[in-house]
Design a protein around this motif. Sequence first.
Motif, PDB file in Angstrom:
ATOM      1  N   PHE A  21     -18.588 -49.676 -13.711  1.00  0.00           N
ATOM      2  CA  PHE A  21     -17.766 -50.570 -14.531  1.00  0.00           C
ATOM      3  C   PHE A  21     -18.655 -51.412 -15.447  1.00  0.00           C
ATOM      4  O   PHE A  21     -18.435 -51.495 -16.650  1.00  0.00           O
ATOM      5  CB  PHE A  21     -16.937 -51.479 -13.613  1.00  0.00           C
ATOM      6  CG  PHE A  21     -16.080 -52.487 -14.330  1.00  0.00           C
ATOM      7  CD1 PHE A  21     -14.740 -52.227 -14.599  1.00  0.00           C
ATOM      8  CD2 PHE A  21     -16.604 -53.701 -14.734  1.00  0.00           C
ATOM      9  CE1 PHE A  21     -13.949 -53.155 -15.253  1.00  0.00           C
ATOM     10  CE2 PHE A  21     -15.819 -54.637 -15.396  1.00  0.00           C
ATOM     11  CZ  PHE A  21     -14.493 -54.357 -15.653  1.00  0.00           C
ATOM     12  N   LEU A  22     -19.676 -52.016 -14.848  1.00  0.00           N
ATOM     13  CA  LEU A  22     -20.525 -52.919 -15.628  1.00  0.00           C
ATOM     14  C   LEU A  22     -21.313 -52.159 -16.684  1.00  0.00           C
ATOM     15  O   LEU A  22     -21.522 -52.650 -17.797  1.00  0.00           O
ATOM     16  CB  LEU A  22     -21.466 -53.692 -14.702  1.00  0.00           C
ATOM     17  CG  LEU A  22     -20.771 -54.679 -13.757  1.00  0.00           C
ATOM     18  CD1 LEU A  22     -21.759 -55.294 -12.789  1.00  0.00           C
ATOM     19  CD2 LEU A  22     -20.071 -55.776 -14.552  1.00  0.00           C
TER      20      LEU A  22
ATOM     21  N   LEU B 128     -10.133 -48.441  -3.810  1.00  0.00           N
ATOM     22  CA  LEU B 128     -11.505 -48.926  -3.939  1.00  0.00           C
ATOM     23  C   LEU B 128     -11.906 -49.037  -5.406  1.00  0.00           C
ATOM     24  O   LEU B 128     -12.645 -49.940  -5.794  1.00  0.00           O
ATOM     25  CB  LEU B 128     -12.471 -48.008  -3.202  1.00  0.00           C
ATOM     26  CG  LEU B 128     -12.512 -48.183  -1.682  1.00  0.00           C
ATOM     27  CD1 LEU B 128     -13.556 -47.265  -1.064  1.00  0.00           C
ATOM     28  CD2 LEU B 128     -12.796 -49.618  -1.305  1.00  0.00           C
TER      29      LEU B 128
ATOM     30  N   LEU C 231      -4.078 -52.881  -1.776  1.00  0.00           N
ATOM     31  CA  LEU C 231      -5.428 -52.835  -1.211  1.00  0.00           C
ATOM     32  C   LEU C 231      -5.430 -51.927  -0.002  1.00  0.00           C
ATOM     33  O   LEU C 231      -4.586 -52.033   0.869  1.00  0.00           O
ATOM     34  CB  LEU C 231      -5.864 -54.235  -0.781  1.00  0.00           C
ATOM     35  CG  LEU C 231      -6.473 -55.127  -1.847  1.00  0.00           C
ATOM     36  CD1 LEU C 231      -6.699 -56.498  -1.283  1.00  0.00           C
ATOM     37  CD2 LEU C 231      -7.771 -54.546  -2.349  1.00  0.00           C
TER      38      LEU C 231
ATOM     39  N   VAL D 170     -10.378 -55.699   2.331  1.00  0.00           N
ATOM     40  CA  VAL D 170      -9.963 -54.305   2.303  1.00  0.00           C
ATOM     41  C   VAL D 170      -9.508 -53.942   3.710  1.00  0.00           C
ATOM     42  O   VAL D 170     -10.175 -54.283   4.686  1.00  0.00           O
ATOM     43  CB  VAL D 170     -11.131 -53.395   1.871  1.00  0.00           C
ATOM     44  CG1 VAL D 170     -10.695 -51.935   1.882  1.00  0.00           C
ATOM     45  CG2 VAL D 170     -11.617 -53.780   0.485  1.00  0.00           C
TER      46      VAL D 170
ATOM     47  N   ILE E 222     -17.637 -48.731   2.524  1.00  0.00           N
ATOM     48  CA  ILE E 222     -16.843 -49.482   1.541  1.00  0.00           C
ATOM     49  C   ILE E 222     -17.770 -50.160   0.536  1.00  0.00           C
ATOM     50  O   ILE E 222     -17.601 -50.040  -0.683  1.00  0.00           O
ATOM     51  CB  ILE E 222     -15.956 -50.526   2.249  1.00  0.00           C
ATOM     52  CG1 ILE E 222     -14.863 -49.817   3.042  1.00  0.00           C
ATOM     53  CG2 ILE E 222     -15.333 -51.484   1.239  1.00  0.00           C
ATOM     54  CD1 ILE E 222     -14.052 -50.732   3.915  1.00  0.00           C
TER      55      ILE E 222
ATOM     56  N   LEU F 253     -20.876 -57.814  -0.888  1.00  0.00           N
ATOM     57  CA  LEU F 253     -21.475 -57.564  -2.204  1.00  0.00           C
ATOM     58  C   LEU F 253     -22.941 -57.951  -2.285  1.00  0.00           C
ATOM     59  O   LEU F 253     -23.442 -58.264  -3.361  1.00  0.00           O
ATOM     60  CB  LEU F 253     -20.700 -58.321  -3.301  1.00  0.00           C
ATOM     61  CG  LEU F 253     -19.231 -57.976  -3.467  1.00  0.00           C
ATOM     62  CD1 LEU F 253     -18.609 -58.889  -4.520  1.00  0.00           C
ATOM     63  CD2 LEU F 253     -19.059 -56.529  -3.877  1.00  0.00           C
TER      64      LEU F 253
ATOM     65  N   SER G 228     -13.096 -52.418  -7.175  1.00  0.00           N
ATOM     66  CA  SER G 228     -14.353 -52.489  -7.925  1.00  0.00           C
ATOM     67  C   SER G 228     -14.127 -52.990  -9.346  1.00  0.00           C
ATOM     68  O   SER G 228     -14.911 -53.785  -9.857  1.00  0.00           O
ATOM     69  CB  SER G 228     -15.013 -51.118  -7.982  1.00  0.00           C
ATOM     70  OG  SER G 228     -15.142 -50.612  -6.685  1.00  0.00           O
ATOM     71  N   ASN G 229     -13.048 -52.524  -9.964  1.00  0.00           N
ATOM     72  CA  ASN G 229     -12.759 -53.010 -11.307  1.00  0.00           C
ATOM     73  C   ASN G 229     -12.432 -54.497 -11.285  1.00  0.00           C
ATOM     74  O   ASN G 229     -12.802 -55.235 -12.197  1.00  0.00           O
ATOM     75  CB  ASN G 229     -11.594 -52.229 -11.923  1.00  0.00           C
ATOM     76  CG  ASN G 229     -11.994 -50.814 -12.245  1.00  0.00           C
ATOM     77  OD1 ASN G 229     -13.177 -50.480 -12.234  1.00  0.00           O
ATOM     78  ND2 ASN G 229     -11.017 -49.968 -12.507  1.00  0.00           N
TER      79      ASN G 229
ATOM     80  N   PHE H  56     -19.332 -47.672  -1.871  1.00  0.00           N
ATOM     81  CA  PHE H  56     -18.455 -47.215  -2.946  1.00  0.00           C
ATOM     82  C   PHE H  56     -18.176 -48.333  -3.940  1.00  0.00           C
ATOM     83  O   PHE H  56     -18.159 -48.105  -5.149  1.00  0.00           O
ATOM     84  CB  PHE H  56     -17.135 -46.671  -2.374  1.00  0.00           C
ATOM     85  CG  PHE H  56     -17.275 -45.273  -1.840  1.00  0.00           C
ATOM     86  CD1 PHE H  56     -17.608 -44.227  -2.697  1.00  0.00           C
ATOM     87  CD2 PHE H  56     -17.105 -44.999  -0.489  1.00  0.00           C
ATOM     88  CE1 PHE H  56     -17.762 -42.939  -2.212  1.00  0.00           C
ATOM     89  CE2 PHE H  56     -17.260 -43.713  -0.002  1.00  0.00           C
ATOM     90  CZ  PHE H  56     -17.593 -42.680  -0.859  1.00  0.00           C
ATOM     91  N   VAL H  57     -17.967 -49.548  -3.425  1.00  0.00           N
ATOM     92  CA  VAL H  57     -17.683 -50.656  -4.333  1.00  0.00           C
ATOM     93  C   VAL H  57     -18.893 -50.916  -5.240  1.00  0.00           C
ATOM     94  O   VAL H  57     -18.749 -51.115  -6.451  1.00  0.00           O
ATOM     95  CB  VAL H  57     -17.277 -51.931  -3.554  1.00  0.00           C
ATOM     96  CG1 VAL H  57     -17.222 -53.136  -4.485  1.00  0.00           C
ATOM     97  CG2 VAL H  57     -15.914 -51.734  -2.905  1.00  0.00           C
TER      98      VAL H  57
ATOM     99  N   LEU I 151     -15.337 -58.303   1.440  1.00  0.00           N
ATOM    100  CA  LEU I 151     -16.515 -57.814   0.743  1.00  0.00           C
ATOM    101  C   LEU I 151     -17.667 -58.801   0.880  1.00  0.00           C
ATOM    102  O   LEU I 151     -17.467 -60.003   0.989  1.00  0.00           O
ATOM    103  CB  LEU I 151     -16.204 -57.626  -0.744  1.00  0.00           C
ATOM    104  CG  LEU I 151     -15.158 -56.580  -1.091  1.00  0.00           C
ATOM    105  CD1 LEU I 151     -14.995 -56.508  -2.605  1.00  0.00           C
ATOM    106  CD2 LEU I 151     -15.555 -55.227  -0.549  1.00  0.00           C
TER     107      LEU I 151
ATOM    108  N   LEU J 206     -18.973 -48.123  -7.861  1.00  0.00           N
ATOM    109  CA  LEU J 206     -17.958 -48.212  -8.904  1.00  0.00           C
ATOM    110  C   LEU J 206     -18.144 -49.464  -9.763  1.00  0.00           C
ATOM    111  O   LEU J 206     -17.866 -49.451 -10.960  1.00  0.00           O
ATOM    112  CB  LEU J 206     -16.559 -48.190  -8.266  1.00  0.00           C
ATOM    113  CG  LEU J 206     -16.242 -46.872  -7.539  1.00  0.00           C
ATOM    114  CD1 LEU J 206     -14.986 -47.002  -6.700  1.00  0.00           C
ATOM    115  CD2 LEU J 206     -16.086 -45.734  -8.540  1.00  0.00           C
ATOM    116  N   CYS J 207     -18.637 -50.530  -9.135  1.00  0.00           N
ATOM    117  CA  CYS J 207     -18.906 -51.756  -9.900  1.00  0.00           C
ATOM    118  C   CYS J 207     -20.018 -51.519 -10.918  1.00  0.00           C
ATOM    119  O   CYS J 207     -19.923 -51.963 -12.063  1.00  0.00           O
ATOM    120  CB  CYS J 207     -19.347 -52.882  -8.976  1.00  0.00           C
ATOM    121  SG  CYS J 207     -18.015 -53.929  -8.494  1.00  0.00           S
TER     122      CYS J 207
END
Lengths: 230, 262, 197
Positions: C180-181, B195, B188, C45, C169, C56, B199-200, C172-173, C54, C176-177
Amino acid sequence: METLISITNLSFAYGQRVVFKDFSFGFSSGQRTGLVGSNGCGKSTLLQLIMGLLKPSAGEIELFGKPRRTEKEFREARLQIGFVFQDANDQLFCPTVGDDLAFGPLNMGKTMEEAEAIVDGTLELLNLSAFKDRVTYNLSDGEKKLVALGTALAMRPRMLILDEPTTCLDEEACDRIAKVLLACGLPYLVVAHDRSFLDRVVTGSVRLKDGRVIAEPPRESNGRPGSQAA
Amino acid sequence: MAESENTASAPFQEGAGQNSSILARVDARVKIVCAVLWSLMVSWLHGTGGAWVALAAAVALIALARWPRRNLINRLLTVNIFFMFMWLMLPFSFSSPGHVVATIGPLKVTREGLDLATLLTLKGNAIVLAVLAILGTSPLYVLAAAGRRLRFPEKLVGLFLLTVRYYQVIFKEYQRLRKAMRARGFKLGLSRNSLRGVSNLVGSLLVRSFDRAERVHRAMVSRGYMGIIWVRAEFRLKGIDLAFTLVMLALFVLVGGGEWKR
Amino acid sequence: MPVLVAGGVATVAGVGMGLRKINNDNLPKVAVMTAAFFTASFIHVNVGPSTVHLMLNGLIGLMMGWVAFPIVLIGLLIQALLFQYGGLTTLGVNTLNVAGPAVLFGFIFHKSIYSVKFWPSTLSSFATGFLAIALTAFMVFVALILTDPVKYKVSAYTILVSHVPVMFIEGFVALLCVRFLRKVKPELLKDPLGFKG
């Protein structure tokens, strides 16, 4: 023998993927049937169709002698079927073992006292009497599975449906599950991959393949079939 | 990295204070009311006098709860890291109107700043200790059942019960995913790759949980679920509840007196 | 104190809006997803010498709409009871600060993240995460300044500044999430629990 489940000309698909087409299947009281077949052959789908948790695109599902189409009709039937899900964590959502066992009876309109009595009786059958106020989370996998089976039995169902009751369990836990199943005196439909477990608890098996049922010839190792018939 | 891992490895500390202490036997409805009133009152305090009394009272309560010492120290450390930041900022926050008591380079330490930092630290610890002693000695599901009796919205009670239950399951799943990632050398940090990994991880967690959500719902419907998560907890007011209420009232008066005299 | 009361009132309204979308059928699902978001908030992180966890909230808003309010409330309540970090008295204002931005930016961006074009979807999913935290930090700032403009000035600015890396952060999360989804389970981003139905 009374017909408990009767499925005629059923069709079901996940989007484009057809699982059943013109599928028919029957199950009667007194039967203890194993349902086998390779992964993705539709065993779990079939069980959920029976429970009315998935809706078929065509065909007829009859449970306990009545056709079931609407949610209300299925709900009435569901309360008479004890369903044991594959992952006990999905089934046990209450804080304590006692709460989980009481959940079904309370939903069926039983009073707290009646539910309490059912909880005690079920725990005795499972040989888990000391577990009433244990927090579900702290149980071992085998104990969770037994309690999950108990939550189905606590509803005083007319039959059981079990979706892979022995996956990830050690021998001792499998043995306890088998004993409870044989002792409960109910007809059941059980999906399992474990041959030795199946041979012990069922009187016959059917194989699902390409969306149809093939009767499974009894295996030679299937000892004492007569003594297991209800 | 090691520290951040540790904070995540023991997230579920319920049970530390659930012993046979007197406080554990008090009716959870009484506890909720008292804990909320206590939090409100202490956060209202303006003077250090009342705050010192409140802290003393909270220490007495936590002693009464026989809270395990190690667990208590860990909790207090976590809470006071937050107040440490306050101590780094507040003493320097009153440069113009304050009484300067010391000067560090360009920064002036004021008495007002020190007083405020002291006050907040006392109040914070008094609340944490008392709430731990009062609520921490009951299992969460009993508190939820008590909340139901206190007419909290039924949907919130149901959500709370199920969330607590599945948090335990999903956290284990999270740890498995995390281990599998670490086994493949994942660290991490603030890199692009890291990152993406995070996220995954979040994405997988959400997808798996969504699938689980559907399975849980099906399992509940199979047992005739109609919207209520029953909890078989009995609530009857006993002598001990009256005694506890009186003690709390006395503490409220004492703290109020301390505030008044300032 | 007026800030706590105002925050509490707004949170009660928001939670009320969220609970109206919850019915017997989706309640268990909301709970399991709450547990998932709560678990994900344990992911830390490293940023320089310190770590951030996080939040979220942008993602919660995208997927859950108004239900973000009960989700955040339950999350903070469990956190308060298990770890005793946050107090019970600040529950209202904290819920508002986290869930308010979630609902707002979830509402603004929930369509554009689905754009088939690269930049609109990338920018809007990044913005959801980034702006949600930015607004949360700003609301905390305002709450502190309103509580006492002199006493909490330094703390308020520190919080604002220290959240700048967190914004990136979370941006970006979120980005990217969402990717992914969209690849793995796109229906999760399209009102998965039927709140609009």
